[in-house]
Design a protein around this motif. Structure first.
Motif, PDB file in Angstrom:
ATOM      1  N   ARG A  38      29.129  35.223  48.276  1.00 27.18           N
ATOM      2  CA  ARG A  38      29.168  36.628  47.899  1.00 27.18           C
ATOM      3  C   ARG A  38      29.288  36.760  46.396  1.00 27.18           C
ATOM      4  O   ARG A  38      29.806  35.866  45.725  1.00 27.18           O
ATOM      5  CB  ARG A  38      30.332  37.352  48.583  1.00 27.18           C
ATOM      6  CG  ARG A  38      31.719  36.896  48.137  1.00 27.18           C
ATOM      7  CD  ARG A  38      32.786  37.592  48.974  1.00 27.18           C
ATOM      8  NE  ARG A  38      34.136  37.187  48.593  1.00 27.18           N
ATOM      9  CZ  ARG A  38      35.230  37.553  49.239  1.00 27.18           C
ATOM     10  NH1 ARG A  38      35.138  38.357  50.310  1.00 27.18           N
ATOM     11  NH2 ARG A  38      36.409  37.145  48.828  1.00 27.18           N
ATOM     12  N   GLN A  39      28.791  37.883  45.901  1.00 25.13           N
ATOM     13  CA  GLN A  39      28.885  38.169  44.480  1.00 25.13           C
ATOM     14  C   GLN A  39      29.320  39.612  44.304  1.00 25.13           C
ATOM     15  O   GLN A  39      28.594  40.546  44.669  1.00 25.13           O
ATOM     16  CB  GLN A  39      27.558  37.934  43.772  1.00 25.13           C
ATOM     17  CG  GLN A  39      27.658  38.058  42.263  1.00 25.13           C
ATOM     18  CD  GLN A  39      26.447  37.512  41.541  1.00 25.13           C
ATOM     19  OE1 GLN A  39      25.373  37.374  42.111  1.00 25.13           O
ATOM     20  NE2 GLN A  39      26.619  37.173  40.281  1.00 25.13           N
ATOM     21  N   ALA A  40      30.521  39.770  43.761  1.00 25.42           N
ATOM     22  CA  ALA A  40      31.058  41.090  43.485  1.00 25.42           C
ATOM     23  C   ALA A  40      30.546  41.572  42.135  1.00 25.42           C
ATOM     24  O   ALA A  40      30.161  40.762  41.284  1.00 25.42           O
ATOM     25  CB  ALA A  40      32.579  41.043  43.490  1.00 25.42           C
ATOM     26  N   PRO A  41      30.547  42.875  41.913  1.00 25.66           N
ATOM     27  CA  PRO A  41      30.078  43.415  40.632  1.00 25.66           C
ATOM     28  C   PRO A  41      30.831  42.798  39.459  1.00 25.66           C
ATOM     29  O   PRO A  41      32.065  42.773  39.448  1.00 25.66           O
ATOM     30  CB  PRO A  41      30.371  44.910  40.756  1.00 25.66           C
ATOM     31  CG  PRO A  41      30.375  45.176  42.217  1.00 25.66           C
ATOM     32  CD  PRO A  41      30.929  43.936  42.856  1.00 25.66           C
ATOM     33  N   GLY A  42      30.087  42.267  38.506  1.00 25.13           N
ATOM     34  CA  GLY A  42      30.696  41.712  37.305  1.00 25.13           C
ATOM     35  C   GLY A  42      31.314  40.345  37.488  1.00 25.13           C
ATOM     36  O   GLY A  42      31.963  39.829  36.557  1.00 25.13           O
ATOM     37  N   LYS A  43      31.139  39.753  38.661  1.00 21.14           N
ATOM     38  CA  LYS A  43      31.740  38.441  38.913  1.00 21.14           C
ATOM     39  C   LYS A  43      30.682  37.415  39.284  1.00 21.14           C
ATOM     40  O   LYS A  43      29.551  37.752  39.624  1.00 21.14           O
ATOM     41  CB  LYS A  43      32.787  38.548  40.031  1.00 21.14           C
ATOM     42  CG  LYS A  43      33.981  39.408  39.674  1.00 21.14           C
ATOM     43  CD  LYS A  43      35.064  39.318  40.739  1.00 21.14           C
ATOM     44  CE  LYS A  43      36.279  40.122  40.354  1.00 21.14           C
ATOM     45  NZ  LYS A  43      37.364  40.022  41.386  1.00 21.14           N
ATOM     46  N   ARG A  45      29.006  34.419  41.605  1.00 21.37           N
ATOM     47  CA  ARG A  45      28.858  34.209  43.039  1.00 21.37           C
ATOM     48  C   ARG A  45      29.837  33.135  43.501  1.00 21.37           C
ATOM     49  O   ARG A  45      30.034  32.127  42.812  1.00 21.37           O
ATOM     50  CB  ARG A  45      27.417  33.811  43.361  1.00 21.37           C
ATOM     51  CG  ARG A  45      27.090  33.801  44.834  1.00 21.37           C
ATOM     52  CD  ARG A  45      25.602  33.960  45.077  1.00 21.37           C
ATOM     53  NE  ARG A  45      24.791  32.956  44.414  1.00 21.37           N
ATOM     54  CZ  ARG A  45      23.470  32.979  44.426  1.00 21.37           C
ATOM     55  NH1 ARG A  45      22.812  33.944  45.070  1.00 21.37           N
ATOM     56  NH2 ARG A  45      22.785  32.029  43.797  1.00 21.37           N
ATOM     57  N   THR A  91      34.347  43.692  48.713  1.00 24.86           N
ATOM     58  CA  THR A  91      33.105  44.363  48.343  1.00 24.86           C
ATOM     59  C   THR A  91      32.234  43.440  47.506  1.00 24.86           C
ATOM     60  O   THR A  91      32.683  42.907  46.487  1.00 24.86           O
ATOM     61  CB  THR A  91      33.404  45.648  47.554  1.00 24.86           C
ATOM     62  OG1 THR A  91      34.074  46.579  48.417  1.00 24.86           O
ATOM     63  CG2 THR A  91      32.123  46.282  47.031  1.00 24.86           C
ATOM     64  N   ALA A  92      31.004  43.219  47.957  1.00 30.38           N
ATOM     65  CA  ALA A  92      30.100  42.291  47.277  1.00 30.38           C
ATOM     66  C   ALA A  92      28.751  42.300  47.972  1.00 30.38           C
ATOM     67  O   ALA A  92      28.606  42.842  49.075  1.00 30.38           O
ATOM     68  CB  ALA A  92      30.676  40.873  47.295  1.00 30.38           C
ATOM     69  N   LEU A 121      24.498  44.348  50.936  1.00 35.00           N
ATOM     70  CA  LEU A 121      25.688  44.819  50.252  1.00 35.00           C
ATOM     71  C   LEU A 121      26.733  45.224  51.281  1.00 35.00           C
ATOM     72  O   LEU A 121      26.429  45.929  52.247  1.00 35.00           O
ATOM     73  CB  LEU A 121      25.356  46.017  49.363  1.00 35.00           C
ATOM     74  CG  LEU A 121      26.518  46.722  48.674  1.00 35.00           C
ATOM     75  CD1 LEU A 121      27.215  45.779  47.698  1.00 35.00           C
ATOM     76  CD2 LEU A 121      26.024  47.974  47.966  1.00 35.00           C
ATOM     77  N   THR A 123      30.341  47.152  51.294  1.00 33.35           N
ATOM     78  CA  THR A 123      31.237  47.969  50.494  1.00 33.35           C
ATOM     79  C   THR A 123      32.436  48.351  51.342  1.00 33.35           C
ATOM     80  O   THR A 123      32.277  48.925  52.419  1.00 33.35           O
ATOM     81  CB  THR A 123      30.541  49.250  49.992  1.00 33.35           C
ATOM     82  OG1 THR A 123      29.373  48.887  49.240  1.00 33.35           O
ATOM     83  CG2 THR A 123      31.479  50.052  49.108  1.00 33.35           C
TER      84      THR A 123
END
Length: 126
Positions: A38-43, A45, A91-92, A121, A123
């Motif tokens: 998973r890859q969260a916003p700004g982070k 994977r 969330t990711a 996605l 959320t």
């Protein structure tokens, strides 16, 4: 040509559940490990879980242990990620991945996975 197609993402409230599915096609996967990342916003994977196609051994990252369960249906070439007790930090975008002859010590190394889905996605609202 290997294809991985995920489904099942969406919006859920904190504490809720979702099940992600990954349909694999294009070859036999008996010597593959299937991973969920998973890859969260700004982070970056990160790995979530992995399962051996042969034998069904599983691995989880610490933050999802006891909440997420990875499983497979060999006959249907499907891999699932059941996510319970979801938190906003879950969330990711979630990706299904496949890696051949992967050592368990490297299950969390995304570079060991050759094939990737496009990622639904998820959320989780607070």
């Amino acid at each position: 040509q290997v294809q991985l197609v995920e489904s099942g993402g969406g919006l859920v409230q904190t504490g809720g559940s979702l099940r992600l599915s990954c349909a694999a096609s294009g070859r036999t996967f008996s010597d593959y490990t299937m991973g969920w990342f998973r890859q969260a916003p700004g982070k970056e994977r990160e790995v979530v879980s992995a399962i051996r196609w042969s034998g069904g051994s599983t691995r989880y990252t610490d933050s999802v242990k006891g909440r997420f369960t990875v499983s497979k249906d060999t006959a249907k070439k499907m891999v699932y990620l059941q996510m319970n007790s979801l938190k906003p930090e879950d969330t990711a975008v979630y990706y299904c991945a496949a890696g051949a002859r992967l050592m368990w010590s490297t299950f969390d190394h995304e570079t060991r996975y050759e094939h990737w889905g496009k990622g639904p996605l998820v959320t989780v609202s607070s």
